[in-house]
Motif scaffolding. Structure first.
Motif, PDB file in Angstrom:
ATOM      1  N   GLY A   1       1.357  14.152 -19.843  1.00  0.00           N
ATOM      2  CA  GLY A   1       2.606  13.811 -19.180  1.00  0.00           C
ATOM      3  C   GLY A   1       2.469  12.759 -18.092  1.00  0.00           C
ATOM      4  N   MET A   2       1.249  12.295 -17.852  1.00  0.00           N
ATOM      5  CA  MET A   2       1.051  11.332 -16.777  1.00  0.00           C
ATOM      6  C   MET A   2       1.524   9.950 -17.215  1.00  0.00           C
ATOM      7  SD  MET A   2      -0.527   8.838 -14.973  1.00  0.00           S
ATOM      8  CE  MET A   2      -2.142   8.350 -15.535  1.00  0.00           C
ATOM      9  N   ARG A   3       2.400   9.368 -16.401  1.00  0.00           N
ATOM     10  CA  ARG A   3       2.844   7.995 -16.630  1.00  0.00           C
ATOM     11  C   ARG A   3       2.658   7.228 -15.338  1.00  0.00           C
ATOM     12  NH1 ARG A   3       8.772   7.952 -19.070  1.00  0.00           N
ATOM     13  NH2 ARG A   3       8.284   5.725 -19.203  1.00  0.00           N
ATOM     14  N   TRP A   4       1.965   6.123 -15.437  1.00  0.00           N
ATOM     15  CA  TRP A   4       1.766   5.306 -14.239  1.00  0.00           C
ATOM     16  C   TRP A   4       3.117   4.847 -13.685  1.00  0.00           C
ATOM     17  CZ3 TRP A   4      -2.508   4.015 -11.415  1.00  0.00           C
ATOM     18  CH2 TRP A   4      -3.765   4.266 -11.973  1.00  0.00           C
ATOM     19  N   THR A   5       3.994   4.403 -14.580  1.00  0.00           N
ATOM     20  CA  THR A   5       5.282   3.858 -14.156  1.00  0.00           C
ATOM     21  C   THR A   5       6.381   4.326 -15.096  1.00  0.00           C
ATOM     22  OG1 THR A   5       5.101   1.863 -15.517  1.00  0.00           O
ATOM     23  CG2 THR A   5       4.125   1.777 -13.317  1.00  0.00           C
ATOM     24  N   ARG A   6       7.624   4.149 -14.647  1.00  0.00           N
ATOM     25  CA  ARG A   6       8.770   4.551 -15.463  1.00  0.00           C
ATOM     26  C   ARG A   6       8.892   3.699 -16.715  1.00  0.00           C
ATOM     27  NH1 ARG A   6      10.696   4.515 -10.212  1.00  0.00           N
ATOM     28  NH2 ARG A   6      11.545   2.413 -10.515  1.00  0.00           N
ATOM     29  N   ASN A   7       8.431   2.448 -16.634  1.00  0.00           N
ATOM     30  CA  ASN A   7       8.599   1.546 -17.775  1.00  0.00           C
ATOM     31  C   ASN A   7       7.398   1.546 -18.721  1.00  0.00           C
ATOM     32  OD1 ASN A   7       7.037   0.312 -15.770  1.00  0.00           O
ATOM     33  ND2 ASN A   7       7.521  -1.745 -16.507  1.00  0.00           N
ATOM     34  N   ALA A   8       6.487   2.516 -18.558  1.00  0.00           N
ATOM     35  CA  ALA A   8       5.361   2.621 -19.485  1.00  0.00           C
ATOM     36  C   ALA A   8       5.815   3.317 -20.764  1.00  0.00           C
ATOM     37  CB  ALA A   8       4.230   3.409 -18.847  1.00  0.00           C
ATOM     38  N   GLN A   9       5.513   2.719 -21.903  1.00  0.00           N
ATOM     39  CA  GLN A   9       5.859   3.280 -23.204  1.00  0.00           C
ATOM     40  C   GLN A   9       4.589   3.451 -24.023  1.00  0.00           C
ATOM     41  OE1 GLN A   9       8.872   0.851 -25.070  1.00  0.00           O
ATOM     42  NE2 GLN A   9      10.242   0.954 -23.297  1.00  0.00           N
ATOM     43  N   ARG A  10       4.228   4.726 -24.254  1.00  0.00           N
ATOM     44  CA  ARG A  10       2.992   5.054 -24.974  1.00  0.00           C
ATOM     45  C   ARG A  10       1.787   4.366 -24.332  1.00  0.00           C
ATOM     46  NH1 ARG A  10       3.399   7.590 -29.700  1.00  0.00           N
ATOM     47  NH2 ARG A  10       1.405   6.732 -30.415  1.00  0.00           N
ATOM     48  N   GLY A  11       1.788   4.373 -23.007  1.00  0.00           N
ATOM     49  CA  GLY A  11       0.677   3.796 -22.259  1.00  0.00           C
ATOM     50  C   GLY A  11       0.760   2.298 -22.062  1.00  0.00           C
ATOM     51  N   GLN A  12       1.705   1.639 -22.736  1.00  0.00           N
ATOM     52  CA  GLN A  12       1.846   0.187 -22.630  1.00  0.00           C
ATOM     53  C   GLN A  12       2.890  -0.156 -21.570  1.00  0.00           C
ATOM     54  OE1 GLN A  12       0.185  -2.260 -24.677  1.00  0.00           O
ATOM     55  NE2 GLN A  12      -1.086  -0.530 -25.234  1.00  0.00           N
TER      56      GLN A  12
ATOM     57  N   VAL B   1      -0.030   1.042  -0.823  1.00  0.00           N
ATOM     58  CA  VAL B   1      -1.097   2.034  -0.629  1.00  0.00           C
ATOM     59  C   VAL B   1      -1.201   2.426   0.841  1.00  0.00           C
ATOM     60  CG1 VAL B   1      -3.607   2.375  -0.711  1.00  0.00           C
ATOM     61  CG2 VAL B   1      -2.419   1.382  -2.672  1.00  0.00           C
ATOM     62  N   ARG B   2      -1.078   1.451   1.736  1.00  0.00           N
ATOM     63  CA  ARG B   2      -1.141   1.761   3.169  1.00  0.00           C
ATOM     64  C   ARG B   2      -0.062   2.757   3.577  1.00  0.00           C
ATOM     65  NH1 ARG B   2      -2.436  -3.818   3.799  1.00  0.00           N
ATOM     66  NH2 ARG B   2      -0.251  -4.311   4.214  1.00  0.00           N
ATOM     67  N   LYS B   3       1.107   2.638   2.960  1.00  0.00           N
ATOM     68  CA  LYS B   3       2.200   3.574   3.270  1.00  0.00           C
ATOM     69  C   LYS B   3       1.844   5.010   2.865  1.00  0.00           C
ATOM     70  CE  LYS B   3       5.896   0.160   2.613  1.00  0.00           C
ATOM     71  NZ  LYS B   3       7.066  -0.208   1.750  1.00  0.00           N
ATOM     72  N   GLN B   4       0.969   5.147   1.862  1.00  0.00           N
ATOM     73  CA  GLN B   4       0.605   6.462   1.349  1.00  0.00           C
ATOM     74  C   GLN B   4      -0.474   7.128   2.200  1.00  0.00           C
ATOM     75  OE1 GLN B   4       1.669   8.104  -1.567  1.00  0.00           O
ATOM     76  NE2 GLN B   4       3.225   6.559  -1.995  1.00  0.00           N
ATOM     77  N   LEU B   5      -1.166   6.362   3.013  1.00  0.00           N
ATOM     78  CA  LEU B   5      -2.332   6.868   3.726  1.00  0.00           C
ATOM     79  C   LEU B   5      -1.988   7.330   5.139  1.00  0.00           C
ATOM     80  CD1 LEU B   5      -4.922   4.146   2.660  1.00  0.00           C
ATOM     81  CD2 LEU B   5      -5.027   6.569   2.039  1.00  0.00           C
ATOM     82  N   VAL B   6      -2.536   8.477   5.495  1.00  0.00           N
ATOM     83  CA  VAL B   6      -2.420   8.973   6.858  1.00  0.00           C
ATOM     84  C   VAL B   6      -3.410   8.245   7.757  1.00  0.00           C
ATOM     85  CG1 VAL B   6      -2.723  11.001   8.354  1.00  0.00           C
ATOM     86  CG2 VAL B   6      -1.604  11.234   6.116  1.00  0.00           C
ATOM     87  N   PHE B   7      -4.587   7.949   7.194  1.00  0.00           N
ATOM     88  CA  PHE B   7      -5.657   7.317   7.959  1.00  0.00           C
ATOM     89  C   PHE B   7      -5.478   5.795   7.965  1.00  0.00           C
ATOM     90  CE2 PHE B   7      -7.356  11.124   5.877  1.00  0.00           C
ATOM     91  CZ  PHE B   7      -7.655  11.891   7.011  1.00  0.00           C
TER      92      PHE B   7
ATOM     93  N   PHE C   1       6.943  -1.841  -8.972  1.00  0.00           N
ATOM     94  CA  PHE C   1       5.781  -1.421  -9.763  1.00  0.00           C
ATOM     95  C   PHE C   1       4.670  -0.902  -8.850  1.00  0.00           C
ATOM     96  CE2 PHE C   1       1.601  -2.751 -11.420  1.00  0.00           C
ATOM     97  CZ  PHE C   1       1.550  -2.022 -12.605  1.00  0.00           C
ATOM     98  N   CYS C   2       4.389  -1.640  -7.784  1.00  0.00           N
ATOM     99  CA  CYS C   2       3.335  -1.231  -6.858  1.00  0.00           C
ATOM    100  C   CYS C   2       3.685   0.074  -6.157  1.00  0.00           C
ATOM    101  CB  CYS C   2       3.089  -2.329  -5.829  1.00  0.00           C
ATOM    102  SG  CYS C   2       2.312  -3.813  -6.519  1.00  0.00           S
ATOM    103  N   ASP C   3       4.944   0.255  -5.806  1.00  0.00           N
ATOM    104  CA  ASP C   3       5.368   1.514  -5.193  1.00  0.00           C
ATOM    105  C   ASP C   3       5.143   2.685  -6.138  1.00  0.00           C
ATOM    106  OD1 ASP C   3       6.140   0.390  -2.787  1.00  0.00           O
ATOM    107  OD2 ASP C   3       8.232   0.106  -3.403  1.00  0.00           O
ATOM    108  N   GLN C   4       5.339   2.443  -7.435  1.00  0.00           N
ATOM    109  CA  GLN C   4       5.187   3.519  -8.421  1.00  0.00           C
ATOM    110  C   GLN C   4       3.718   3.905  -8.629  1.00  0.00           C
ATOM    111  OE1 GLN C   4       7.675   3.347 -12.083  1.00  0.00           O
ATOM    112  NE2 GLN C   4       8.447   1.433 -11.226  1.00  0.00           N
ATOM    113  N   ILE C   5       2.838   2.930  -8.637  1.00  0.00           N
ATOM    114  CA  ILE C   5       1.433   3.249  -8.929  1.00  0.00           C
ATOM    115  C   ILE C   5       0.637   3.585  -7.674  1.00  0.00           C
ATOM    116  CG2 ILE C   5       1.509   1.720 -10.939  1.00  0.00           C
ATOM    117  CD1 ILE C   5      -0.315  -0.210  -9.414  1.00  0.00           C
ATOM    118  N   ALA C   6       1.216   3.328  -6.497  1.00  0.00           N
ATOM    119  CA  ALA C   6       0.469   3.499  -5.244  1.00  0.00           C
ATOM    120  C   ALA C   6      -0.044   4.920  -5.063  1.00  0.00           C
ATOM    121  CB  ALA C   6       1.333   3.094  -4.054  1.00  0.00           C
ATOM    122  N   GLY C   7       0.749   5.917  -5.446  1.00  0.00           N
ATOM    123  CA  GLY C   7       0.323   7.307  -5.273  1.00  0.00           C
ATOM    124  C   GLY C   7      -0.932   7.627  -6.053  1.00  0.00           C
ATOM    125  N   ARG C   8      -0.980   7.197  -7.295  1.00  0.00           N
ATOM    126  CA  ARG C   8      -2.159   7.437  -8.130  1.00  0.00           C
ATOM    127  C   ARG C   8      -3.371   6.674  -7.591  1.00  0.00           C
ATOM    128  NH1 ARG C   8      -1.739  11.677 -11.841  1.00  0.00           N
ATOM    129  NH2 ARG C   8       0.407  11.734 -12.609  1.00  0.00           N
TER     130      ARG C   8
END
Length: 385
Positions: free
Chosen positions: A244-255, A326-332, A285-292
């Motif tokens: 069920g893992m999708r990097w982004t909303r617009n990923a289709q079968r991993g593409q 990514v910086r937004k995701q980090l506490v440190f 796109f970057c906002d979507q993948i930043a968490g992973r």
């Protein structure tokens, strides 16, 4: 007695490596005196080492042209052309192969597009085409490295691959080694790319590197302490293995599918040129993948993140919003720098040939512990594709 014999053999190997490295780094033949001064070994020791290396075919003697009276001193050169090492990158769209001489210098290269089935026959055709186009004797190839998309077992079998399903279950290293009659090292393509970047690309000088490839799909590989992190089941970095893992909303079968332009490269180029829609799509796109990405960084805590995301001259259009997300995701406050790939689309094939040098060095040179020539392997004209 065994301890004494072992120490003597170790010293002999170290002397061979010292002399061979000195000759490999020289552009011209060198005399015994020059080698003695460079290595710190006595002249008699250098003479003995050179006799051995000449017998092995790694070194040949020549007479330099020296002006003045007297007989010119005999000199010696590294016979780098006496053997070859090759790397092949096989993917769903075709294959590319590079051939290096014993010094690691590139002497052959070619690419073949897939016109039918992508199989081991295409791999071999590409390898031989690279040799033929450069007038090289394929019989001189002493080892081969291969990069494949998917999960590659330690024995070189392809266990899982969405890109090359027909090769799943095939003991690729064993089959190729038998057909080519030489040792073959096989590994995952993204892991080989990460290793090449760490050894001689954008990650050079760092021990811990995370490699992120953003192309038709997203892929991650990790190098820790200068070694590819494989994991117990060789699944390290295989984030697509989570249900069920999708990097982004617009990923289709991993593409990855883009909306502002037809391809990721086109989006990147447009964003770099100031296209507002392309810039907005990249930021989203970057906002979507930043968490992973952040999760990987917090687990690994690397020194640098090398990103391959398309043409190098446009890479800042993605690197800036990605680093910010990514910086937004980090506490440190601490976070690694994000840098563009230096080796581009050739990273896999360069990692493959470098791994062949790494794994089969003793057989390639007939000298124990001779270091792989990564500095020459990756010293190529950088591609921006």
């Amino acid at each position: 007695m065994d301890t004494v014999r072992g120490a003597a053999q170790a010293e002999r190997s170290a002397n061979q490596v010292a002399c061979l490295r000195s000759l490999a780094d020289a552009d011209t033949a060198r005399t015994v005196g020059a080698l003695s001064a460079d290595t710190g070994l006595s002249r008699p020791t250098v003479h003995a080492v050179l006799d051995d290396l000449v017998d092995r075919g790694l070194v040949e003697s020549t007479s330099p042209a020296i002006a003045g009276p007297g007989r010119p001193a005999k000199a010696f050169r590294f016979a780098r052309e006496s053997g070859l090492v090759a790397g092949v990158d096989l993917g769903p769209r075709g294959a590319r192969a590079v051939i290096c001489d014993l010094s690691g210098q590139r002497v052959g290269y070619t690419e073949l597009a897939a016109e039918g089935a992508v199989d081991l026959a295409l791999l071999q055709r590409t390898l031989y085409a690279a040799a033929d186009e450069s007038s090289l004797d394929p019989k001189l190839i002493r080892a081969v490295g291969v990069g494949l998309p998917g999960v590659v077992e330690a024995d070189g079998s392809l266990r899982v691959s969405l890109a090359l399903p027909d090769l799943v279950g095939v003991p690729v290293a064993e089959v190729l080694s038998a057909e080519l009659d030489r040792p073959v090292a096989v590994d995952n393509d993204i892991k080989l790319a990460a290793l090449a970047e760490q050894r001689g690309g954008a990650g050079r000088g760092y021990s811990d590197v995370v490699y992120l490839q953003i192309g038709h799909r997203l892929s991650v590989s990790i190098v820790l302490n200068g070694v590819i992190r494989q994991g117990r089941h060789r699944l390290a970095g295989e984030l697509g293995g989570q249900r069920g893992m999708r990097w982004t909303r617009n990923a289709q079968r991993g593409q990855l599918v883009w909306s502002s332009h037809s391809t990721g490269a086109a989006v990147l180029k447009a964003a770099a040129a100031g296209d507002v829609d392309a810039q907005a799509e990249l930021e989203d796109f970057c906002d979507q993948i930043a968490g992973r990405v952040t999760t990987v960084l917090l687990v690994v805590d690397p020194e640098v993140v090398v990103v391959r995301c398309g043409p190098t001259q446009y890479s800042d259009a993605l690197l800036r919003p990605l680093a910010a997300a990514v910086r937004k995701q980090l506490v440190f406050p601490e976070h690694p720098p994000f840098v563009a790939s230096a080796l581009g689309r050739e990273a896999v094939v360069l990692g493959a040939v470098g791994t062949a040098f790494d794994r089969y060095s003793s057989g390639i040179y007939g000298v124990h512990d001779y270091p792989s020539p990564w500095h020459r392997i990756t010293n190529v004209e950088r591609t921006t594709k």
